[in-house]
Design a protein around this motif. Structure first.
Motif, PDB file in Angstrom:
ATOM      1  N   ASN A  61     -11.702  45.156  16.429  1.00  0.00           N
ATOM      2  CA  ASN A  61     -12.600  45.019  15.290  1.00  0.00           C
ATOM      3  C   ASN A  61     -13.720  46.044  15.316  1.00  0.00           C
ATOM      4  N   LYS A  79      -4.654  42.906   9.651  1.00  0.00           N
ATOM      5  CA  LYS A  79      -5.724  41.930   9.436  1.00  0.00           C
ATOM      6  C   LYS A  79      -7.117  42.512   9.580  1.00  0.00           C
ATOM      7  N   VAL A  80      -7.270  43.739  10.130  1.00  0.00           N
ATOM      8  CA  VAL A  80      -8.626  44.304  10.254  1.00  0.00           C
ATOM      9  C   VAL A  80      -9.030  45.145   9.059  1.00  0.00           C
ATOM     10  N   ILE A 119     -20.342  41.277  15.091  1.00  0.00           N
ATOM     11  CA  ILE A 119     -18.877  41.326  15.173  1.00  0.00           C
ATOM     12  C   ILE A 119     -18.420  40.653  16.457  1.00  0.00           C
ATOM     13  N   ALA A 164     -12.261  49.271  14.211  1.00  0.00           N
ATOM     14  CA  ALA A 164     -12.043  49.247  12.764  1.00  0.00           C
ATOM     15  C   ALA A 164     -13.359  49.461  12.026  1.00  0.00           C
ATOM     16  N   PHE A 165     -14.400  48.818  12.527  1.00  0.00           N
ATOM     17  CA  PHE A 165     -15.727  48.935  11.916  1.00  0.00           C
ATOM     18  C   PHE A 165     -16.206  50.388  11.960  1.00  0.00           C
ATOM     19  N   ASN A 207     -10.287  44.157   6.405  1.00  0.00           N
ATOM     20  CA  ASN A 207     -11.587  43.705   5.919  1.00  0.00           C
ATOM     21  C   ASN A 207     -12.726  44.312   6.738  1.00  0.00           C
ATOM     22  N   VAL A 208     -12.523  44.492   8.033  1.00  0.00           N
ATOM     23  CA  VAL A 208     -13.597  45.028   8.882  1.00  0.00           C
ATOM     24  C   VAL A 208     -13.770  46.534   8.669  1.00  0.00           C
ATOM     25  N   PHE A 265     -10.026  40.192  20.451  1.00  0.00           N
ATOM     26  CA  PHE A 265      -9.936  41.027  19.252  1.00  0.00           C
ATOM     27  C   PHE A 265     -11.171  41.902  19.063  1.00  0.00           C
ATOM     28  N   GLN A 266     -12.152  41.796  19.970  1.00  0.00           N
ATOM     29  CA  GLN A 266     -13.429  42.467  19.732  1.00  0.00           C
ATOM     30  C   GLN A 266     -13.280  43.979  19.676  1.00  0.00           C
ATOM     31  N   VAL A 297     -15.811  37.218  16.362  1.00  0.00           N
ATOM     32  CA  VAL A 297     -14.368  37.298  16.597  1.00  0.00           C
ATOM     33  C   VAL A 297     -14.054  36.957  18.048  1.00  0.00           C
ATOM     34  N   ALA A 342      -5.540  50.271   8.587  1.00  0.00           N
ATOM     35  CA  ALA A 342      -5.490  49.111   9.493  1.00  0.00           C
ATOM     36  C   ALA A 342      -4.198  49.125  10.295  1.00  0.00           C
TER      37      ALA A 342
END
Lengths: 193, 583
Positions: free
Chosen positions: A183, A146-147, A171, A186-187, A149-150, A179-180, A175, A139
């Motif tokens: 995220n 903070k990402v 997603i 990250a996904f 979790n994603v 931040f899209q 969000v 992350a």
């Protein structure tokens, strides 16, 4: 106990890690796929450093919002030892996706307990199918802790049978616009782990 | 277009669709979110946090007698507080429909007990509805409201933690306002339960119960699902959903309105199956009725009476019923997992006042709220918790019994307004000498930061008066009323020491806003200077999650530190200071 078409997912961690967001995204994805969905999230202790567990079930027709022990297809833990605390939910052939992030409880700081030093070994021993993710460092590579979790959510998604586009839609819906991109990246990173 | 709603959101939606115009309640897990969701319709629904559940119900009674449709929300123990108006309302009846939504907590996730609200329906002789999922939560509010108006009876809508906090798919419908005008027609023989009119009221009550019981056998919320006839399961609420998972083949009698008992329907069901099993969470209320009807059945022999049910618990029940062993066993661990008990947040002002109390050998009678956490180590300070407001009154009782050790009663600000004032009056009026502390963090915190009469804001979002705790204490006759800032440990300690030393009753208001609610730090973050630190660990006695220690020297987690400065004040070696670049 599950009808063959019902899938059970359990998300665990410590309050503040973003379990509820991960649960929301998963539930929306199942809905977008046209499935019946039920979820259960425990409230209240999340902001006070407590254990948090979210349960998601989806399929043609879902009755219980609670997952029966030994039936979860995936147990996804955002914290290193919480997966061990909730290990009873995972099916014998289920997948454990665990973040290496350790959050030390107050009981340890006060000298009343110890945080297991060999947690990774124990995870390997307890879960025949385990993906252990260095989520915090990955992350940070993406620029924001903070990402984490994603990232884990991505790996969780790879183990489920929901359409990829539905995940992306969820997603984006969950969000803030600025931040899209982060995220979604990250996904995708998580999916590839 | 389907939406995913929690049971609580669905109840709020149901109330909106059913034409509710007045909604009252007091926060209590797992019921709190109902009013928080309903107030989004503030243009059409008046919503208020009342000081306590008794007031909430009384307000709703007034509104109902004027013709308005009302919803009252509370947790199960809150119904204890509202039980006086509820039981008497059963006699005088309602005008506009009145639904009391009570949220039970099987398994005691966040309550002192797991009392079963269905007993209250029987005691009050009123109907009770139990939705099993969010769609039923919406639908049953409408059915309950219709029954309430047609039979002129209050109605209980009972939910549980797993119904309230689970989310499932729902279809929404438009709001249908009530056609009833707002008016009041004088009718004392109907509205005043005085002895000379009580006889007729009593008869009407029994007739209503009988008629509702008969109608219960035809209502769609009570239904038989015929399947395999070997086993017939009578069930209700969330247990129904678990039954469908664990016994998918069995015939089921699902009771959405289990009381008044639908005897004819129960008999019809029992006659169509070989064996009856009653699966209900907590008390054997339905089971005992089935037996009273002369129907042999199984129930609490295999279904636990303690704790909540779940698919896992019922799978074990099924195995027991069939004489099998449950096959699954959880792998034993080779390591011990540290617990994550709830603790005071970093920067919580309650930490300061309880720290001051640790210096004294006193009995502490506590109460319900975040400050209940003072029971746990390392503060290890509170000795008794009973019920809302009990912290004040119990202190007086210890005193009058003659206990030599001083007793301190502690209540929060919301609890004080709920039911602390009457205890305070007692101490003053009956010449007690207790020291009472009101821990005032300017919100109803544990349930999610709701407003109350001291916060200056209503649930509707309006500015309003701020009731003054110190002034109330003086008006009750307390001469010694002190206000302290709990973040100033020395000053707080001095006041606590002084007040514990007097023979007069004292009230100390420990006032500082909850930092979680304020969403900003209390002050500059602190840091431990490892070179200066002697490793005495006295700071760890505060039990702050921001202070981490794994051998060596404690250090402060900057992701958690709220900058309250208490650790700096307790350190004897001047090893903790504010971060220089934060000043």
């Amino acid at each position: 106990m599950n009808s063959p078409e019902t899938t059970s997912v359990v998300l665990v961690g410590v309050g503040g890690q973003g379990i509820l967001l991960a649960s929301e995204i998963t539930a929306r994805t199942a809905m977008a796929a046209g499935l019946d969905v039920k979820t259960n999230e425990v409230h209240g202790m999340a902001q006070r450093g407590g254990s948090v567990i979210a349960q998601i079930r989806y399929g043609r027709k879902v009755h219980s919002p609670l997952v029966a022990e030994g039936t979860a297809r995936v147990l996804c833990s955002l914290e290193r030892i919480e997966a061990l605390r909730y290990r009873q939910y995972l099916a014998p052939d289920g997948l454990a996706v665990v973040s290496d992030q350790a959050i030390v409880p107050v009981t340890v700081s006060m000298g009343m307990a110890t945080y297991p030093a060999q947690a990774e070994d124990e995870l390997q021993r307890v879960f025949p199918r385990l993906v252990y993710v260095p989520a915090v460092s990955r992350a940070l590579e993406l620029g924001n802790v903070k990402v984490a979790n994603v990232i884990l959510l991505g790996r969780l998604a790879a183990a489920l049978d929901l359409p990829l586009e539905a995940w992306h839609e969820s997603i984006r819906a969950c969000v803030k616009p600025r931040f899209q991109e982060l995220n979604l990246t990250a996904f995708e990173l998580g999916r590839g782990l | 277009m389907a939406e995913l709603l929690s049971g609580n959101e669905a109840i709020a939606r149901g109330a909106y669709q059913a034409g509710v115009t007045v909604a009252t309640g007091y926060p209590g897990t797992p019921s709190t979110e109902i009013l928080e969701a309903l107030v989004q319709h503030r243009d059409e629904v008046y919503c208020e946090w009342s000081p306590n559940e008794k007031v909430a119900l009384e307000v709703a009674v007034g509104a109902s007698l004027a013709g308005a449709r009302c919803l009252v929300t509370m947790k199960h123990v809150g119904l204890n507080v509202a039980s006086d108006p509820l039981l008497n309302l059963s006699s005088i009846g309602v005008e506009g429909g009145l639904v009391v939504c009570v949220a039970d907590d099987p398994g005691r996730h966040s309550s002192q007990n797991e009392q079963d609200t269905r007993w209250y329906a029987r005691l009050a002789k009123i109907p009770i509805f139990e939705p099993a999922n969010s769609q039923e939560a919406i639908d049953f509010v409408a059915v309950a409201m219709e029954i309430s108006e047609r039979y002129r009876t209050p109605v209980i809508l009972r939910t549980t933690t797993r119904v309230s906090h689970s989310r499932s798919l729902v279809e929404l419908s438009p709001r249908i306002p009530s056609a009833r005008p707002i008016d009041f027609v004088k009718n004392p023989s109907r509205h005043c339960p005085l002895p000379m009119w009580g006889g007729v009221m009593r008869e009407n009550l029994e007739n209503r119960l009988r008629d509702l019981g008969a109608e219960g056998s035809t209502l769609s919320v009570n239904r038989i699902e015929w399947a395999d006839r070997k086993l017939g399961i009578v069930t209700e609420s969330i247990a129904y959903e678990y039954v469908k998972e664990v016994w998918p083949e069995a015939s089921v009698l699902k009771l959405g309105m289990p009381f008044p008992f639908p005897d004819r329907l129960i008999r019809e069901f029992a006659a169509g199956v070989e064996q009856v099993l009653v699966v209900e969470e907590l008390e054997p209320i339905i089971e005992e009725r089935v037996r009273v009807l002369g129907i042999p059945c199984l129930g609490k022999e295999v279904i636990p009476v303690i704790g909540e049910l779940s698919p896992t618990v019922l799978a074990a029940s099924r195995a027991k019923l069939e004489g099998k062993e449950t096959q699954r066993e959880t792998t034993a661990l080779n390591v011990e997992l540290p617990g994550r008990p709830p603790v005071f947040c970093p920067g919580c002002p309650h930490r300061g006042i309880f720290h001051a109390l640790t210096k004294h050998d006193v009995v502490v009678t506590g109460d319900i709220g975040c400050y209940s956490l003072a029971v746990f180590k390392p503060l290890d300070r509170t000795d008794v918790i009973l019920c809302m407001g009990g912290g004040v009154s119990m202190a007086h009782g210890f005193d009058k019994a003659g206990l030599k050790k001083p007793v301190v009663g502690v209540v929060g600000d919301s609890t004080f307004f709920h039911s602390g004032i009457t205890g305070l009056l007692d101490i003053s009026y009956n010449r007690g000498c207790s020291t009472i502390i009101v821990v005032d963090n300017r919100t109803t915190a544990m349930t999610g930061h709701q407003d109350h009469p001291g916060t200056g804001r209503t649930l509707m979002g309006e500015t309003t008066i701020e009731a003054d705790i110190a002034a109330i204490a003086r008006a009750c006759g307390f001469q010694r009323v002190r206000v302290v800032n709990p973040y100033d440990l020395a000053a707080t300690q001095a006041v606590v020491d002084e007040e514990l030393g007097t023979d007069e009753p004292s009230l100390i208001v420990s006032r500082a806003p909850c930092p979680l609610h304020e969403r900003k730090p209390v002050g500059a973050q602190r840091k431990v200077a490892a070179d200066t630190c002697k490793g005495c660990r006295i700071c760890l006695k505060l039990g702050c999650p921001g202070l981490e220690y794994e051998g060596g020297k404690p250090h402060i987690n900057e992701l958690l530190c709220a900058g309250c400065g208490m650790c700096e004040q307790v350190c004897r070696f001047d090893a903790i200071h504010a971060e220089a670049d934060h000043e």
